[in-house]
Write a protein that holds these residues in place. Structure first.
Motif, PDB file in Angstrom:
ATOM      1  N   ARG A   1       0.834  -1.206   0.000  1.00  0.00           N
ATOM      2  CA  ARG A   1       0.000   0.000   0.000  1.00  0.00           C
ATOM      3  C   ARG A   1       0.868   1.256   0.000  1.00  0.00           C
ATOM      4  O   ARG A   1       0.561   2.241  -0.686  1.00  0.00           O
ATOM      5  N   ILE A   2       1.955   1.210   0.757  1.00  0.00           N
ATOM      6  CA  ILE A   2       2.892   2.339   0.772  1.00  0.00           C
ATOM      7  C   ILE A   2       3.665   2.394  -0.542  1.00  0.00           C
ATOM      8  O   ILE A   2       3.931   3.472  -1.093  1.00  0.00           O
TER       9      ILE A   2
ATOM     10  N   ALA B   1      -0.509   7.934   6.075  1.00  0.00           N
ATOM     11  CA  ALA B   1       0.529   8.126   5.050  1.00  0.00           C
ATOM     12  C   ALA B   1      -0.068   8.649   3.756  1.00  0.00           C
ATOM     13  O   ALA B   1       0.507   9.527   3.093  1.00  0.00           O
ATOM     14  N   ALA B   2      -1.234   8.108   3.375  1.00  0.00           N
ATOM     15  CA  ALA B   2      -1.889   8.555   2.142  1.00  0.00           C
ATOM     16  C   ALA B   2      -2.293  10.026   2.248  1.00  0.00           C
ATOM     17  O   ALA B   2      -2.136  10.791   1.285  1.00  0.00           O
TER      18      ALA B   2
ATOM     19  N   ALA C   1       8.085  13.669   1.877  1.00  0.00           N
ATOM     20  CA  ALA C   1       7.171  13.694   3.021  1.00  0.00           C
ATOM     21  C   ALA C   1       6.812  12.273   3.455  1.00  0.00           C
ATOM     22  O   ALA C   1       6.805  11.960   4.653  1.00  0.00           O
ATOM     23  N   VAL C   2       6.522  11.406   2.480  1.00  0.00           N
ATOM     24  CA  VAL C   2       6.187  10.025   2.818  1.00  0.00           C
ATOM     25  C   VAL C   2       7.397   9.303   3.406  1.00  0.00           C
ATOM     26  O   VAL C   2       7.283   8.538   4.369  1.00  0.00           O
TER      27      VAL C   2
ATOM     28  N   SER D   1       7.412   7.843   7.064  1.00  0.00           N
ATOM     29  CA  SER D   1       7.613   6.405   7.255  1.00  0.00           C
ATOM     30  C   SER D   1       8.675   6.105   8.311  1.00  0.00           C
ATOM     31  O   SER D   1       8.699   5.012   8.879  1.00  0.00           O
ATOM     32  N   LYS D   2       9.566   7.069   8.570  1.00  0.00           N
ATOM     33  CA  LYS D   2      10.563   6.893   9.616  1.00  0.00           C
ATOM     34  C   LYS D   2       9.927   6.988  11.008  1.00  0.00           C
ATOM     35  O   LYS D   2      10.434   6.413  11.978  1.00  0.00           O
TER      36      LYS D   2
END
Length: 577
Positions: free
Chosen positions: A122-123, A233-234, A268-269, A273-274
């Motif tokens: 998905r990511i 995240a989206a 940004a993602v 994610s970090k």
């Protein structure tokens, strides 16, 4: 340059049938009907359908509108010239740079770099299909992002149909500013409206759409569960992309809009994610060892790299930092070249604004010329501009060519290899070149003869409600031609004509044509064929069509409401003055 000869001019007649705008409109729409039927019903090849549509537009202009044969052919020639330069000049050089990275293996390094961010599909869909796809759209457009993104997703373990659907839906919000804003440039050329105003207005429509597209992608990959687990995240991705797209198009650089937005959203993602990771069920993790159909090259688009089979051995390859940097180098070079060429005054210079004027900086090699032998007068008696701009150094395609040349030593590519790849790129794009030139020629014949204005006057009968219908025209145009650029060429002048007659903002409705057009991209036969060919499912375009149709219609309905509200006091503050 006076010879003492008075050249004859053609005066546009918007009601050639006489006292029957409805009948005149039926005649005027014939070229579009023929084009749409040949593409959407007969499923004829795009280049052939475009040539036939062009022939019909010439017949209508000559027989019904009384345009001289020479003027009609000359109008088409002007459109075809514009179709090659600057439009296809951009695409040719952008695809050349991409092909160089494929030849050297650096595109695979880039793909592995993206895959290392997350093993959650998905990511990966957000990063590859939306962020990287937007970067590909920014640099090339014309089906390139769909071909490349779908193959990358396949290599990461996505099912073929799902990879195609994700790539098609993702290729929406960036489209209006694709290929370094060629759709906007084309729209400005056919409507005679300032390109900065059009870019700013589109930048107040598509960024809102961008917020929702990543959410749609995670839903396509994993349904309601995907939304519940991955919406943060989206949402971060969509918001950052939308804000960056708005800021770049309104305050900085229209050609660089999607590049800025794509990089900003990807970073940004990556940063997000970090700090945050979704709960990843086993059935949406990477399926690296599972065999997949071999990807095939799409007949209508650029050849995708590699095959569709992903193996764990290949995915365990660890690339050195220098190789990763080289993989990103072509795109970093492009950004630097465009920033220097468009934002540094001594280099950028001042462009000439009329025939005979001279420019400075890069614009010193820019000339505006009156197209030889073409003299058009509008129905109101005002002369119609028929100029052609030749900006050899400042053209986006030339800047891409320069970027490619600077990339050669970085990727250690010899001149011979580069030339062979350039020739292969020209061969690869030969039908696309013919298609775009023919569609632009068709659009110019309709505009110069008065066919477009006839349709505009007729549609203006809807009054203020035309704003609600305006994006649908762009959607239909892109759905049939596969190109927001072609749609803008076909309907841009019509939107302005209808807006003027209905006392609406021409800038708003012209921009709505492009913003609505981006939503027709995912259901266009051309893009469906590219996606199906890329994932090895040629002949099964209908399955992809059914998967993405309702997304296209749903987003279109949203855009129609947005544009209508922008035409009313509710959101009129968003309209460029």
């Amino acid at each position: 340059m006076s010879s003492g000869i008075v050249l004859a001019s053609y005066t546009q007649d918007y009601d050639p049938i006489g006292n029957s705008l409805g009948l005149s409109s039926i005649v005027a729409v014939l070229p579009l009907v023929v084009l749409f039927v040949l593409l959407g019903v007969v499923r004829m090849r795009a280049w052939l359908a475009s040539v036939i549509g062009l022939a019909v537009s010439l017949v209508v202009a000559i027989v019904f509108y009384g345009m001289g044969v020479g003027d009609a052919l000359n109008s088409g020639l002007l459109g075809a010239a514009f179709g090659f330069f600057p439009i296809m000049w951009i695409v040719i050089n952008a695809i050349w740079v991409y092909n160089l990275t494929v030849d050297t293996g650096h595109f695979d390094v880039l793909r592995r770099s993206f895959a290392s961010i997350s093993d959650d599909q998905r990511i990966q869909a957000i990063i590859i299909a939306f962020c990287f796809g937007a970067l590909m759209e920014a640099l090339a457009g014309f089906g390139t992002p769909v071909a490349i993104s779908s193959v990358m997703l396949m290599a990461l373990g996505f099912r073929p149909l799902k990879a195609a659907a994700v790539a098609l839906v993702a290729n929406t919000a960036p489209v209006a500013f694709g290929a370094l804003a060629v759709p906007i440039t084309t729209l400005a050329a056919v409507t005679k409206l300032p390109v900065d105003d059009l870019g700013a207005m589109v930048g107040r429509q598509t960024p809102i759409l961008a917020v929702f597209v990543p959410l749609a992608l995670v839903f396509i990959v994993d349904g309601k569960r995907g939304l519940r687990q991955c919406w943060p995240a989206a949402l971060v991705c969509g918001l950052v992309f939308g804000i960056a797209q708005y800021a770049a198009s309104n305050f900085w650089s229209i050609p660089l809009t999607d590049i800025i937005a794509a990089l900003a959203s990807a970073l940004a993602v990556l940063a997000f994610s970090k700090l945050w990771r979704p709960v990843t069920p086993p059935d949406v993790t990477e399926q690296g060892g599972e065999p997949q159909p071999t990807a095939a090259s799409g007949a209508a688009g650029p050849e995708p790299t590699g095959g569709g089979t992903a193996t764990r051995v290949e995915e365990r390859v660890v690339d050195s930092r220098s190789e990763v940097l080289k993989a990103y180098a072509p795109y970093l070079i492009i950004i630097v070249v465009f920033v220097l060429a468009t934002r540094v005054p001594p280099i950028t210079g001042v462009a000439p604004t009329k025939p005979g004027a001279t420019g400075t900086g890069l614009e010193a090699a820019t000339w505006i010329v009156n197209w030889p032998g073409l003299h058009i007068v509008s129905g109101t008696g005002a002369p119609v501009s028929t100029t052609f701009k030749i900006n050899i150094l400042s053209a986006a395609g030339t800047l891409l060519l320069i970027s490619g040349l600077l990339t050669l030593p970085v990727l250690r590519i010899g001149v011979g290899h580069a030339l062979r790849t350039y020739w292969r790129t020209l061969v690869q794009l030969r039908t696309a070149i013919v298609t775009v030139m023919a569609v632009l020629a068709l659009g110019f014949v309709m505009n110069e003869s008065g066919q477009t204005q006839t349709l505009g006057l007729w549609l203006a009968g809807a009054g203020g409600l035309f704003a609600l219908l305006s994006p649908i025209l762009g959607w239909l145009g892109t759905a049939v031609t596969g190109s927001d650029t072609s749609s803008n060429s076909l309907f841009g002048a019509l939107q302005v004509s209808a807006a003027t007659s209905a006392h609406l903002s021409p800038t708003l409705l012209a921009a709505a044509n492009s913003s609505g057009g981006v939503l027709g991209k995912m259901i266009s036969p051309q893009n469906l064929a590219i996606a199906a060919g890329a994932v090895g499912l040629a002949g099964r375009e209908g399955e992809s069509f059914r998967r993405v149709l309702w997304w296209s219609i749903g987003f279109l309905a949203f855009m129609c409401v947005l544009v209508y509200l922008q035409s009313t006091p509710v959101l009129s503050w968003m309209v460029v003055a």
